[in-house]
Design an enzyme around this catalytic site. Structure first.
Site, short mmCIF file in Angstrom:
data_model
loop_
_atom_site.label_atom_id
_atom_site.label_comp_id
_atom_site.label_asym_id
_atom_site.label_seq_id
_atom_site.Cartn_x
_atom_site.Cartn_y
_atom_site.Cartn_z
CB THR A 34 3.22 -1.84 -0.50
OG1 THR A 34 4.43 -1.42 0.11
CG2 THR A 34 3.21 -1.47 -1.98
CD GLU A 35 -0.70 0.32 -4.43
OE1 GLU A 35 -1.94 0.41 -4.43
OE2 GLU A 35 0.05 1.25 -4.78
#
Length: 471
Positions: free
Chosen positions: A145-146
Site C-alpha cells: 500500500t502506497e
C-alpha cells in the site's frame, strides 16, 4: 539505459456514508453506495476504459514490445465488478496479449503491514487468489500500500514467496545511490528491490499539465531523451503512476493520450525496451544491498507514513481498529469480515490528516469530508458500531490473556484434528495398498488350489481299474 518498467495502480475505497452517533447499534450498513458508484463509473468512463484501449493499441502496434504492470486492490475490483464490469473484461483482453503483469498487494489497500503480520499476510493471500481467479496470474512481485516498506516488511513478504518488491526511491534512503538499479533487501537478502524514480514519475503525474513548469509542454520525444541521457551502466527506470493519471487527473484535451501512445516509438528509436517487474528482476543482477529501518512510502516530501499516522486522531482510530483484530480473526460472520476488510483501507486514515503537501494543497482536497475532524468523528462512529457487533460474538470482557489462551486451545485442537486426519488418510492408503497386494495372492492361491484339486481328481480317475466287459 536498458529498459523502462511502467506500472499502474488502481484503487478505490468503499467510502462511508454520514454515520451519526445515534446510528450506533441501530444501523449496521456503513457505505455511501451512490458516491462509490458515481466516482468509479466517472473515472472508468474518462480514464480506465479509454486508457485500457490505448494500452491494447500500444501493445499491438509495437508488436508486443510494449509491456506494462498493474496492481489493483481488492476493494477496487469489487466495485468494478459491481458498477463497471466491462472494464474487467477489457483487462482480461489486455492480459491475453501476454504483455501485462499483475503485482501483489494488500486486498484492502491497508496499513496492516505496520501493525499485524497475520492480518497482512491474510490480505495478501486473499488479493492474489482473486487475481488468479480473474486473470489467471500468480503474482511474483509485491507492491505494498502506497509503497510502504522497511526491512521488517521485507521479511514478511519474503516468507510469502515473492521474488521482489517495488517501493519508493526515497532520497533519505538512497542517498547518493541511483534508483535506476536493482538492489537486494537487508531484511531478506535473496529478495530484489525495484525503486520508483520519483522525479520522472512526478514529471507525468504532477507536472504534465503545469503551465508554469519550465519544461512545459512535456512530449514523448523529450521524456524518452531524458531517460536515454542517463548513464549507460544504469539498468532500469521504474515509472509508477495511478492509472487515472490518463484521462482523469490529466484530461484527454491535455494530450496525455497522445503522449503515452508515442512512448514506444521514441523508446525503440533510442534502443530502450519495456520490461515487466518480474522480467527486470530475472534479467538484472543486484548491485548493492539497501537497508530501510523505518517505514518509507510514496507520500509527501517526507516519504514516510505520517500521511496516515501523523497525528493523534489517526493513531487513535488506527489502534482502536486493530485492538479487535484477534477477535475478528475468530469470526465466521461474512458481513462482519467484509466490514473488517473495508474499514482497513488506508484512505480512511488519510482523510484525517492535518498535513499539507509541499505545493500548499491540503490532504483534505482528496477527502469527502469538510475537515479531518469530521472524518475522524464519522469513522469512529462507524467503528464503534462495528466493535459492538464484534463484542456480541466475542465479548471485550474477556481479557487478552484469556483470549490468547482460547486461541491457543483452538489452534492446538485444529492441529490435533489435522494430524489425526493425516494419520487416518495414511492408514486408509496403507489398507488400500495391502488389499491391492493381497488380491493377486488370494487369486493365485485359489487358482493353485483349484489346479491341485483338478490334478488329484485326474490321478484318482486314472488309478481306477477298467470294468470288464460282460460275457
Amino acid at each position: 539505459m536498458s529498459a523502462i518498467c511502467l506500472y499502474f495502480q488502481i484503487h478505490q475505497p468503499f467510502r462511508l456514508k454520514r454515520y451519526r452517533f445515534f446510528d450506533i447499534g441501530n444501523d449496521h450498513y456503513y457505505y455511501d453506495d451512490f458516491t462509490n458508484d458515481e466516482i468509479i463509473t466517472r473515472i472508468a468512463q474518462h480514464s480506465y476504459l479509454p486508457a485500457t484501449e490505448l494500452l491494447q493499441e500500444m501493445i499491438e502496434s509495437s508488436n508486443k514490445k510494449f509491456k506494462v504492470a498493474f496492481s489493483i486492490s481488492g476493494t477496487a475490483i469489487e466495485q468494478l465488478q459491481q458498477y463497471v464490469p466491462e472494464f474487467i473484461d477489457a483487462l482480461k483482453k489486455l492480459v491475453d496479449t501476454g504483455c501485462v503483469e499483475f503485482l501483489s498487494e494488500t486486498y484492502d489497500h491497508s496499513l496492516a503491514s505496520l501493525i499485524d503480520v497475520e492480518e497482512f499476510q491474510r490480505q495478501v493471500k486473499q488479493h492474489d487468489q482473486l487475481i488468479y481467479e480473474l486473470f489467471g496470474q500468480k503474482p511474483t512481485v509485491f507492491r505494498n500500500t502506497e509503497f510502504i516498506y522497511n526491512d521488517e516488511i521485507a521479511s514478511y513478504v519474503n516468507k510469502l514467496g515473492f521474488k521482489g518488491v517495488l517501493t519508493e526511491g526515497a532520497k533519505h534512503i538512497m542517498g547518493w545511490k541511483s534508483p535506476n538499479y536493482v538492489y537486494t533487501s537487508a531484511g531478506a537478502p535473496k529478495m530484489k528491490l525495484l525503486f520508483r524514480n520519483s522525479k520522472l514519475t512526478d514529471d507525468i503525474a504532477l507536472r504534465f499539465n503545469d503551465y508554469s513548469w519550465h519544461e512545459y509542454p512535456l512530449t514523448a520525444d523529450k521524456y524518452i531523451s531524458w531517460i536515454a541521457q542517463s548513464p549507460k551502466e544504469e539498468q532500469i527506470v521504474n515509472i509508477a503512476l495511478n492509472f487515472d493519471t490518463i484521462g482523469e487527473n490529466h484530461k484527454r484535451e491535455t494530450g496525455i493520450f497522445d503522449f503515452f501512445k508515442a512512448l514506444p516509438r521514441f523508446a525503440a528509436e533510442k534502443g530502450i525496451e519495456f520490461w515487466t517487474p518480474s522480467e527486470a528482476i530475472s534479467k538484472l543482477k543486484a548491485v548493492d544491498t539497501i537497508s530501510v529501518t523505518h517505514p518509507i512510502s510514496g507520500a509527501d516530501e517526507a516519504r514516510d507514513v505520517s500521511a496516515w499516522l501523523g497525528n493523534t486522531l489517526q493513531n487513535e482510530a488506527f489502534n482502536k481498529l486493530y485492538s479487535v483484530a484477534e477477535r475478528v480473526h475468530l469470526c465466521s460472520d461474512r458481513r462482519l469480515l467484509q466490514d473488517w476488510n473495508y474499514l482497513q483501507s488506508s484512505d480512511h486514515f488519510f482523510y484525517m490528516s492535518t498535513k499539507h503537501f509541499s505545493d500548499g494543497a491540503a490532504h483534505a482536497m482528496f477527502s469527502p469530508y469538510e475537515s479531518p475532524y469530521e472524518a475522524f468523528t464519522n469513522y469512529m462512529n462507524v467503528l464503534s458500531d462495528f466493535i459492538v457487533r464484534v463484542e456480541e460474538q466475542y465479548p471485550l470482557s474477556i481479557e487478552n490473556e484469556e483470549l490468547n489462551a482460547l486461541l491457543t486451545t483452538i489452534k492446538n485442537q485444529s492441529s490435533e484434528i489435522e494430524m489425526l486426519n493425516r494419520e487416518l488418510t495414511s492408514v486408509k492408503t496403507t489398507l488400500a495398498e495391502f488389499d491391492e497386494v493381497k488380491k493377486p495372492k488370494a487369486a493365485a492361491k485359489k487358482t493353485a488350489t483349484t489346479t491341485k484339486k483338478a490334478t488329484a481328481t485326474t490321478k484318482k480317475c486314472a488309478a481306477k481299474p477298467k470294468a470288464k466287459k460282460a460275457e
